[in-house]
Scaffold this motif. Structure first.
Motif, short mmCIF file in Angstrom:
data_model
loop_
_atom_site.label_atom_id
_atom_site.label_comp_id
_atom_site.label_asym_id
_atom_site.label_seq_id
_atom_site.Cartn_x
_atom_site.Cartn_y
_atom_site.Cartn_z
N SER A 1 0.81 -1.21 0.00
CA SER A 1 0.00 0.00 0.00
C SER A 1 0.85 1.28 0.00
O SER A 1 0.79 2.08 0.94
CB SER A 1 -0.93 -0.02 1.21
N ARG B 1 1.86 5.02 -0.51
CA ARG B 1 1.05 6.23 -0.55
C ARG B 1 1.90 7.45 -0.92
O ARG B 1 1.76 8.01 -1.97
CB ARG B 1 0.36 6.46 0.81
N GLY B 2 2.77 7.88 -0.03
CA GLY B 2 3.58 9.05 -0.30
C GLY B 2 4.88 8.68 -0.99
O GLY B 2 5.40 7.58 -0.80
N THR C 1 6.19 5.90 1.47
CA THR C 1 5.48 5.51 2.69
C THR C 1 4.48 4.42 2.34
O THR C 1 3.92 4.39 1.24
CB THR C 1 4.72 6.70 3.32
N ASP C 2 4.26 3.50 3.26
CA ASP C 2 3.24 2.46 3.10
C ASP C 2 2.31 2.55 4.30
O ASP C 2 2.73 2.32 5.43
CB ASP C 2 3.89 1.08 3.01
N ASN C 3 1.05 2.89 4.02
CA ASN C 3 0.15 3.16 5.15
C ASN C 3 -0.41 1.90 5.80
O ASN C 3 -0.93 1.96 6.89
CB ASN C 3 -0.97 4.12 4.75
N LYS D 1 1.24 8.75 5.25
CA LYS D 1 0.67 9.03 3.93
C LYS D 1 1.65 9.86 3.13
O LYS D 1 2.55 9.34 2.51
CB LYS D 1 -0.69 9.70 4.09
N GLY D 2 1.50 11.17 3.13
CA GLY D 2 2.37 12.02 2.33
C GLY D 2 3.79 12.06 2.84
O GLY D 2 4.06 11.86 4.03
N ASP E 1 0.87 11.85 8.84
CA ASP E 1 0.10 10.70 9.27
C ASP E 1 -1.36 11.09 9.40
O ASP E 1 -1.70 11.97 10.18
CB ASP E 1 0.63 10.17 10.60
N GLN F 1 -3.30 14.54 4.63
CA GLN F 1 -2.96 13.55 3.60
C GLN F 1 -1.64 13.82 2.90
O GLN F 1 -0.82 12.94 2.76
CB GLN F 1 -4.08 13.50 2.54
N GLY F 2 -1.45 15.04 2.40
CA GLY F 2 -0.27 15.36 1.61
C GLY F 2 0.52 16.50 2.22
O GLY F 2 -0.01 17.28 3.01
#
Length: 127
Positions: free
Chosen positions: A24, A26-27, A38-40, A66-67, A79, A108-109
């Motif tokens: 997963s 993400r960022g 990153t892997d959430n 996340k981001g 986070d 998120q970002g």
């Protein structure tokens, strides 16, 4: 489908791709030599070379990273679950934690303009 990291040119043409180190991603950010992902789900931050080889990994200080953003010296990770921004050295040591719950409950970002941090949020916030 496998989680994948893609390298595109500025016109969107695929240059190369490789499997992400976990399920997963993400960022993603670039530090001038390597990419950081990153892997959430795993709660992990990965450093990869430009061919996708894992250089190092460490657990995120938060539970759902996340981001991600690199400011020239530090890695910053946002986070969404604990509504915090973490400043990390490149070995994963937490330098600073900024709680942003009063601004947005689900950040998120993240980006950096050379002076200020910029953040996106999905949890509602100040109007």
């Amino acid at each position: 489908m496998a989680a994948t990291i893609y390298k595109l040119n500025r016109d969107g043409k695929l240059i190369r791709s490789f499997l992400a180190p976990n399920t997963s991603p993400r960022g993603i950010t670039f530090d001038g030599k390597s990419i950081w992902v990153t892997d959430n789900v795993a709660g992990t931050i990965y450093k990869l070379d430009l061919e996708g080889k894992l250089i190092k990994s460490f657990l995120s200080p938060g539970t759902v990273p996340k981001g991600a953003m690199f400011d020239g010296k530090y890695l910053w990770v946002i986070d969404g679950t604990v509504a915090s921004i973490y400043q990390l050295d490149l070995n994963g040591k937490e330098i600073k934690s900024i709680n942003v719950t009063g601004i947005d409950a689900s950040p998120q970002g993240i980006a950096f303009d050379g002076k200020h941090l910029w953040m996106t949020g999905a949890g509602g916030g100040i109007e």
